[in-house]
Motif scaffolding. Structure first.
Motif, PDB file in Angstrom:
ATOM      1  N   TRP A  52       0.846  -1.190   0.000  1.00  0.00           N
ATOM      2  CA  TRP A  52       0.000   0.000   0.000  1.00  0.00           C
ATOM      3  C   TRP A  52       0.888   1.248   0.000  1.00  0.00           C
ATOM      4  N   LYS A  90      -4.687   6.971  -2.331  1.00  0.00           N
ATOM      5  CA  LYS A  90      -3.799   5.886  -1.887  1.00  0.00           C
ATOM      6  C   LYS A  90      -3.780   4.769  -2.915  1.00  0.00           C
ATOM      7  N   THR A  92      -3.950   0.712  -2.982  1.00  0.00           N
ATOM      8  CA  THR A  92      -4.171  -0.511  -2.210  1.00  0.00           C
ATOM      9  C   THR A  92      -3.647  -1.679  -3.038  1.00  0.00           C
ATOM     10  N   LYS A  94      -2.775  -6.123  -3.216  1.00  0.00           N
ATOM     11  CA  LYS A  94      -2.808  -7.503  -2.731  1.00  0.00           C
ATOM     12  C   LYS A  94      -1.684  -8.223  -3.472  1.00  0.00           C
ATOM     13  N   CYS A 102      -9.949  -7.292   3.103  1.00  0.00           N
ATOM     14  CA  CYS A 102     -10.384  -5.974   3.590  1.00  0.00           C
ATOM     15  C   CYS A 102     -11.835  -6.183   4.008  1.00  0.00           C
ATOM     16  N   HIS A 105     -16.856  -2.459   5.176  1.00  0.00           N
ATOM     17  CA  HIS A 105     -16.837  -1.138   5.826  1.00  0.00           C
ATOM     18  C   HIS A 105     -17.424  -0.103   4.881  1.00  0.00           C
ATOM     19  N   ASP A 107     -16.358   3.855   3.749  1.00  0.00           N
ATOM     20  CA  ASP A 107     -15.202   4.754   3.860  1.00  0.00           C
ATOM     21  C   ASP A 107     -15.476   5.898   4.834  1.00  0.00           C
ATOM     22  N   TRP A 124     -12.074   4.050  -7.882  1.00  0.00           N
ATOM     23  CA  TRP A 124     -11.212   2.875  -7.649  1.00  0.00           C
ATOM     24  C   TRP A 124     -10.769   2.417  -9.025  1.00  0.00           C
ATOM     25  N   GLY A 135      -8.946 -10.640  -5.778  1.00  0.00           N
ATOM     26  CA  GLY A 135      -9.323  -9.672  -4.739  1.00  0.00           C
ATOM     27  C   GLY A 135      -9.983  -8.410  -5.260  1.00  0.00           C
ATOM     28  N   LEU A 137     -13.163  -5.738  -5.747  1.00  0.00           N
ATOM     29  CA  LEU A 137     -14.097  -5.234  -4.730  1.00  0.00           C
ATOM     30  C   LEU A 137     -15.395  -6.029  -4.754  1.00  0.00           C
ATOM     31  N   CYS A 159      -8.370  -3.664   6.439  1.00  0.00           N
ATOM     32  CA  CYS A 159      -9.235  -2.517   6.750  1.00  0.00           C
ATOM     33  C   CYS A 159      -9.754  -2.740   8.170  1.00  0.00           C
ATOM     34  N   HIS A 192     -18.530  -1.996   1.288  1.00  0.00           N
ATOM     35  CA  HIS A 192     -17.662  -2.718   0.354  1.00  0.00           C
ATOM     36  C   HIS A 192     -16.580  -3.473   1.108  1.00  0.00           C
ATOM     37  N   SER A 194     -13.030  -6.574   0.196  1.00  0.00           N
ATOM     38  CA  SER A 194     -12.336  -7.371  -0.821  1.00  0.00           C
ATOM     39  C   SER A 194     -11.720  -8.590  -0.151  1.00  0.00           C
ATOM     40  N   ARG A 203      -2.360  -7.502  -7.416  1.00  0.00           N
ATOM     41  CA  ARG A 203      -3.562  -6.705  -7.706  1.00  0.00           C
ATOM     42  C   ARG A 203      -3.415  -5.365  -7.021  1.00  0.00           C
ATOM     43  N   ILE A 207      -6.745   4.601  -5.653  1.00  0.00           N
ATOM     44  CA  ILE A 207      -8.017   5.104  -5.124  1.00  0.00           C
ATOM     45  C   ILE A 207      -7.876   6.592  -4.808  1.00  0.00           C
TER      46      ILE A 207
HETATM   47  O1  LIG Z   1      -8.724  -2.040  -2.607  1.00  0.00           O
HETATM   48  C1  LIG Z   1      -9.221  -2.810  -1.810  1.00  0.00           C
HETATM   49  O2  LIG Z   1      -9.035  -4.020  -1.822  1.00  0.00           O
HETATM   50  C2  LIG Z   1     -10.177  -2.282  -0.781  1.00  0.00           C
HETATM   51  C3  LIG Z   1      -9.666  -1.040  -0.163  1.00  0.00           C
HETATM   52  C4  LIG Z   1     -10.715  -0.304   0.575  1.00  0.00           C
HETATM   53  O3  LIG Z   1     -11.866  -0.602   0.559  1.00  0.00           O
HETATM   54  C5  LIG Z   1     -10.303   0.861   1.348  1.00  0.00           C
HETATM   55  O4  LIG Z   1      -9.095   1.115   1.468  1.00  0.00           O
HETATM   56  O5  LIG Z   1     -11.195   1.555   1.866  1.00  0.00           O
END
Ligand SMILES: O=C(O)CCC(=O)C(=O)O
Length: 230
Positions: A52, A90, A92, A94, A102, A105, A107, A124, A135, A137, A159, A192, A194, A203, A207
């Motif tokens: 990340w 940011k 993100t 995997k 994740c 949640h 945001d 995204w 992975g 969303l 997350c 959402h 993942s 992956r 974002i």
């Molecule tokens: O990119 C992802 O796998 C989810 C990241 C996400 O939902 C977040 O950072 O709020």
């Protein structure tokens, strides 16, 4: 410049998200992947958030330009108003064969700790094809309409402020597979999550979270007004 149609906007309102294909071409994604390779911090191989990159728009000229790209702003400017500001940006990730989830949640559960915006949403953008296997969303369509839900700290996953598992009816959740360079626009209230990455490839997703420019303040120094509220 592509814009959302009235039908797209109605669907975004109803479901809390909209998918737009083919926004960024392969050559741009390749160059952004190389830039992320350069920016990525070497992390312990078992760190859940390895790969990340936070405060991404401030990390280089190239990432700053991406977060302010007119192609993104043209897609969101009927949703984010008055004006447009960056809340945060940011990357993100995997890594290959990484099990980290994740958890479910919204945001805004994170974001309202810093500022409360009238309108807030994210784009995204996967830098590789995102699939259920690596992975992508998952979302609960329409969940943004129920407002901000209870979240609690967890000790695991990527997350760590998450909705209690009993609160999410996963039978209503759907994966959102995407081609690299497509853009998923989603509300900061959309539920959402993942899953892990079961493939041999990485992956990544770029974002950017935007909010109206009438709101003063975002996530610290990342807050940046791009188009003032008039
Ligand atoms: O990119 C992802 O796998 C989810 C990241 C996400 O939902 C977040 O950072 O709020």
């Amino acid at each position: 410049m592509r814009r959302l149609t009235q039908a797209d906007l109605a669907a975004y309102d109803e479901r809390g998200y909209a998918l737009v294909e083919d926004v960024f071409p392969a050559a741009e994604l390749e160059s952004m992947n190389a830039e992320i390779d350069r920016l990525e911090a070497p992390a312990a191989s078992d760190a859940p958030n390895r790969g990340w990159v936070m405060s991404l728009a401030q990390r280089s000229e190239k990432t700053r330009a991406f977060a302010q790209d007119e192609r993104l702003l043209a897609l969101i400017d009927e949703i984010v108003r008055p004006g447009i500001a960056i809340y945060s940006a940011k990357l993100t990730a995997k890594p290959p064969r990484s099990p980290e989830i994740c958890h479910w949640h919204q945001d805004d559960a994170y974001y309202v700790q810093h500022s409360i915006a009238r309108t807030r949403m994210s784009v995204w953008v996967p830098l590789q094809d995102a699939t259920p296997e690596n992975g992508c969303l998952w979302v609960v369509p329409g969940s943004h309409r129920a407002g901000l839900q209870e979240h609690a700290k967890r000790a695991d996953g990527q997350c760590r402020l998450a909705m209690p598992e009993r609160a999410v009816d996963v039978s209503k959740a759907i994966p959102v597979p995407m081609k690299a360079g497509a853009v998923l626009l989603f509300s900061a209230l959309l539920w959402h999550s993942s899953q892990g990455n079961a493939t041999d490839g990485k992956r990544r997703a770029f974002i950017v979270s935007y909010q109206d420019a009438a709101t003063v303040g975002g996530n610290g120094a990342q807050w940046k007004v791009l188009r003032p509220a008039v």
